[in-house]
Design a protein around this motif. Structure first.
Motif, PDB file in Angstrom:
ATOM      1  N   ALA A  15    -173.857 -49.106 -28.193  1.00 54.80           N
ATOM      2  CA  ALA A  15    -172.685 -48.239 -28.039  1.00 54.80           C
ATOM      3  C   ALA A  15    -172.281 -48.109 -26.575  1.00 54.80           C
ATOM      4  CB  ALA A  15    -172.974 -46.863 -28.630  1.00 54.80           C
ATOM      5  N   LEU A  16    -173.264 -47.925 -25.700  1.00 53.98           N
ATOM      6  CA  LEU A  16    -172.974 -47.795 -24.271  1.00 53.98           C
ATOM      7  C   LEU A  16    -172.459 -49.104 -23.683  1.00 53.98           C
ATOM      8  CD1 LEU A  16    -176.003 -45.597 -23.168  1.00 53.98           C
ATOM      9  CD2 LEU A  16    -173.598 -44.902 -23.313  1.00 53.98           C
ATOM     10  N   ASN A  17    -172.972 -50.222 -24.198  1.00 57.98           N
ATOM     11  CA  ASN A  17    -172.492 -51.539 -23.751  1.00 57.98           C
ATOM     12  C   ASN A  17    -171.030 -51.737 -24.141  1.00 57.98           C
ATOM     13  OD1 ASN A  17    -172.704 -54.231 -22.692  1.00 57.98           O
ATOM     14  ND2 ASN A  17    -172.847 -54.962 -24.803  1.00 57.98           N
ATOM     15  N   ILE A  18    -170.698 -51.360 -25.361  1.00 56.63           N
ATOM     16  CA  ILE A  18    -169.306 -51.463 -25.838  1.00 56.63           C
ATOM     17  C   ILE A  18    -168.404 -50.548 -25.002  1.00 56.63           C
ATOM     18  CG2 ILE A  18    -167.747 -51.020 -27.779  1.00 56.63           C
ATOM     19  CD1 ILE A  18    -170.093 -51.708 -29.646  1.00 56.63           C
ATOM     20  N   LYS A  19    -168.892 -49.343 -24.728  1.00 57.46           N
ATOM     21  CA  LYS A  19    -168.111 -48.398 -23.919  1.00 57.46           C
ATOM     22  C   LYS A  19    -167.801 -48.994 -22.549  1.00 57.46           C
ATOM     23  CE  LYS A  19    -168.227 -43.791 -21.854  1.00 57.46           C
ATOM     24  NZ  LYS A  19    -168.979 -42.514 -21.734  1.00 57.46           N
ATOM     25  N   GLU A  20    -168.806 -49.601 -21.920  1.00 42.79           N
ATOM     26  CA  GLU A  20    -168.610 -50.192 -20.601  1.00 42.79           C
ATOM     27  C   GLU A  20    -167.575 -51.307 -20.641  1.00 42.79           C
ATOM     28  OE1 GLU A  20    -171.223 -52.426 -17.089  1.00 42.79           O
ATOM     29  OE2 GLU A  20    -172.227 -51.534 -18.823  1.00 42.79           O
ATOM     30  N   ILE A  21    -167.648 -52.138 -21.688  1.00 40.06           N
ATOM     31  CA  ILE A  21    -166.682 -53.227 -21.844  1.00 40.06           C
ATOM     32  C   ILE A  21    -165.262 -52.676 -21.998  1.00 40.06           C
ATOM     33  CG2 ILE A  21    -165.931 -55.113 -23.348  1.00 40.06           C
ATOM     34  CD1 ILE A  21    -168.891 -55.578 -24.018  1.00 40.06           C
ATOM     35  N   LEU A  22    -165.120 -51.651 -22.838  1.00 44.02           N
ATOM     36  CA  LEU A  22    -163.798 -51.063 -23.075  1.00 44.02           C
ATOM     37  C   LEU A  22    -163.212 -50.451 -21.806  1.00 44.02           C
ATOM     38  CD1 LEU A  22    -164.376 -49.314 -26.542  1.00 44.02           C
ATOM     39  CD2 LEU A  22    -163.179 -51.461 -26.096  1.00 44.02           C
ATOM     40  N   LEU A  23    -164.047 -49.768 -21.055  1.00 44.36           N
ATOM     41  CA  LEU A  23    -163.580 -49.170 -19.803  1.00 44.36           C
ATOM     42  C   LEU A  23    -163.129 -50.243 -18.817  1.00 44.36           C
ATOM     43  CD1 LEU A  23    -166.250 -46.350 -19.315  1.00 44.36           C
ATOM     44  CD2 LEU A  23    -163.874 -46.089 -20.061  1.00 44.36           C
ATOM     45  N   MET A  24    -163.878 -51.347 -18.774  1.00 48.93           N
ATOM     46  CA  MET A  24    -163.510 -52.458 -17.884  1.00 48.93           C
ATOM     47  C   MET A  24    -162.200 -53.106 -18.317  1.00 48.93           C
ATOM     48  SD  MET A  24    -167.232 -54.266 -17.260  1.00 48.93           S
ATOM     49  CE  MET A  24    -166.451 -55.713 -16.528  1.00 48.93           C
ATOM     50  N   GLN A  25    -161.920 -53.047 -19.621  1.00 57.09           N
ATOM     51  CA  GLN A  25    -160.688 -53.655 -20.144  1.00 57.09           C
ATOM     52  C   GLN A  25    -159.504 -52.693 -20.072  1.00 57.09           C
ATOM     53  OE1 GLN A  25    -161.753 -55.019 -24.086  1.00 57.09           O
ATOM     54  NE2 GLN A  25    -162.836 -56.810 -23.318  1.00 57.09           N
ATOM     55  N   GLY A  26    -159.727 -51.493 -19.538  1.00 57.60           N
ATOM     56  CA  GLY A  26    -158.622 -50.564 -19.324  1.00 57.60           C
ATOM     57  C   GLY A  26    -158.401 -49.556 -20.429  1.00 57.60           C
ATOM     58  N   TYR A  27    -159.346 -49.475 -21.379  1.00 59.47           N
ATOM     59  CA  TYR A  27    -159.209 -48.503 -22.465  1.00 59.47           C
ATOM     60  C   TYR A  27    -159.953 -47.214 -22.128  1.00 59.47           C
ATOM     61  CZ  TYR A  27    -157.532 -52.498 -25.147  1.00 59.47           C
ATOM     62  OH  TYR A  27    -156.814 -53.576 -25.573  1.00 59.47           O
ATOM     63  N   GLU A  28    -159.598 -46.163 -22.822  1.00 64.11           N
ATOM     64  CA  GLU A  28    -160.311 -44.894 -22.697  1.00 64.11           C
ATOM     65  C   GLU A  28    -161.209 -44.738 -23.919  1.00 64.11           C
ATOM     66  OE1 GLU A  28    -159.465 -40.066 -22.610  1.00 64.11           O
ATOM     67  OE2 GLU A  28    -157.785 -41.479 -22.576  1.00 64.11           O
ATOM     68  N   VAL A  29    -162.426 -44.327 -23.737  1.00 69.30           N
ATOM     69  CA  VAL A  29    -163.354 -44.098 -24.850  1.00 69.30           C
ATOM     70  C   VAL A  29    -163.356 -42.605 -25.164  1.00 69.30           C
ATOM     71  CG1 VAL A  29    -165.739 -44.242 -25.646  1.00 69.30           C
ATOM     72  CG2 VAL A  29    -164.776 -46.090 -24.264  1.00 69.30           C
ATOM     73  N   THR A  30    -162.902 -42.260 -26.359  1.00 69.29           N
ATOM     74  CA  THR A  30    -162.774 -40.842 -26.729  1.00 69.29           C
ATOM     75  C   THR A  30    -164.098 -40.236 -27.160  1.00 69.29           C
ATOM     76  OG1 THR A  30    -162.197 -41.366 -29.025  1.00 69.29           O
ATOM     77  CG2 THR A  30    -160.383 -41.212 -27.441  1.00 69.29           C
ATOM     78  N   GLY A  31    -165.085 -41.086 -27.434  1.00 69.53           N
ATOM     79  CA  GLY A  31    -166.394 -40.569 -27.819  1.00 69.53           C
ATOM     80  C   GLY A  31    -167.217 -41.606 -28.547  1.00 69.53           C
ATOM     81  N   ILE A  32    -168.506 -41.321 -28.664  1.00 73.33           N
ATOM     82  CA  ILE A  32    -169.433 -42.192 -29.400  1.00 73.33           C
ATOM     83  C   ILE A  32    -170.090 -41.360 -30.486  1.00 73.33           C
ATOM     84  CG2 ILE A  32    -171.548 -43.576 -29.261  1.00 73.33           C
ATOM     85  CD1 ILE A  32    -170.845 -44.179 -26.350  1.00 73.33           C
ATOM     86  N   ALA A  33    -170.085 -41.872 -31.713  1.00 73.74           N
ATOM     87  CA  ALA A  33    -170.681 -41.157 -32.843  1.00 73.74           C
ATOM     88  C   ALA A  33    -171.691 -42.049 -33.552  1.00 73.74           C
ATOM     89  CB  ALA A  33    -169.595 -40.720 -33.827  1.00 73.74           C
TER      90      ALA A  33
END
Length: 249
Positions: A15-33
């Protein structure tokens, strides 16, 4: 504004790896569940623009069923992100019409492309849906106007479910047969049909049906109840504490 993406994944490292990728791609992560309870808690705080959903969640919860429950109440594109490549699982996932299905392990480029396509397709579908709704509304408006014009020219007013009201004889008909109504029921029908297309106020009804006599709210409710025992309930639409309207065919 950056699109917000919610991650539903029970393995924290992934989940944290996906979050990092999304942030690098310019997206905002609203949360992890990690499970359904956490997912709904996040949704209550903020509706994301997309959900990345694992299929097997914490405590063996089913991500497909969670996605089904979410999309039944909210319009959110869902992309499945899972290591499960079994044919039966894929068929179940496809059944809820996701906007993508990515198999783990995945490449960042695949994730980026899938998200971009999913967001564009979702936006296109919403625009199409809005256009269709507008066309249907316009068509319904035209139909209702034509029906009102037709009823104005005839002494028969066409109501819903094939009912007709004969304004000359003051009778309600179904398949050519008169629906038995008592005097007050007839007066009520005469009034609402005379004002078809409009909401007739409670005050107007009481003054007309009871000839200005003061009656309690129970009297009108009782009258409507008796009428609805003889015709479909939604033939007469109630507008709470405002009045009643007859439904045209």
């Amino acid at each position: 504004m950056k699109p917000g993406i919610m991650i539903v994944e029970d393995e924290s490292i992934i989940a944290l790896n996906i979050k990092e990728i999304l942030l690098m791609q310019g997206y905002e992560v609203t949360g992890i569940a990690p499970d359904s309870a956490s997912a709904f808690a996040l949704l209550e705080r903020r509706k994301p623009d997309m959900i990345l959903m694992d299929i097997t969640l914490k405590n063996r919860e089913d991500g497909i069923e969670l996605a089904r429950n979410i999309t039944a109440n909210l319009e959110i594109p869902i992309v499945f992100l899972t290591a499960n490549d079994k044919e039966r699982t894929i068929e179940r996932a496809i059944d809820i019409t996701p906007y993508g299905y990515i198999l783990k392990p995945f490449k960042e480029a695949v994730l980026k492309t899938t998200i971009e396509i999913a967001l564009k397709n979702f936006a296109a579908n919403r625009n199409l849906s809005t256009t269709i709704d507008a066309i249907n509304h316009e068509y319904t408006t035209i139909q209702n106007r034509l029906l009102l014009e037709e009823n104005a020219k005839s002494h028969f007013v066409r109501l819903k479910y094939g009912y007709l009201y004969d304004t000359q004889e003051d009778v309600l008909l179904l398949s050519g047969k008169e629906v038995p109504l008592n005097d007050k029921e007839k007066k009520f029908m005469r009034l609402v049909v005379k004002n078809f297309g409009k909401v007739v106020s409670v005050e107007q009804i009481e003054n007309y049906v009871w000839d200005g006599e003061l009656v309690g709210e129970g009297a009108l409710r009782s009258l409507i109840f008796r009428i609805r025992q003889k015709i479909p309930k939604d033939l007469i639409t109630c507008y709470s504490k405002i009045g009643y309207k007859v439904t045209l065919g």
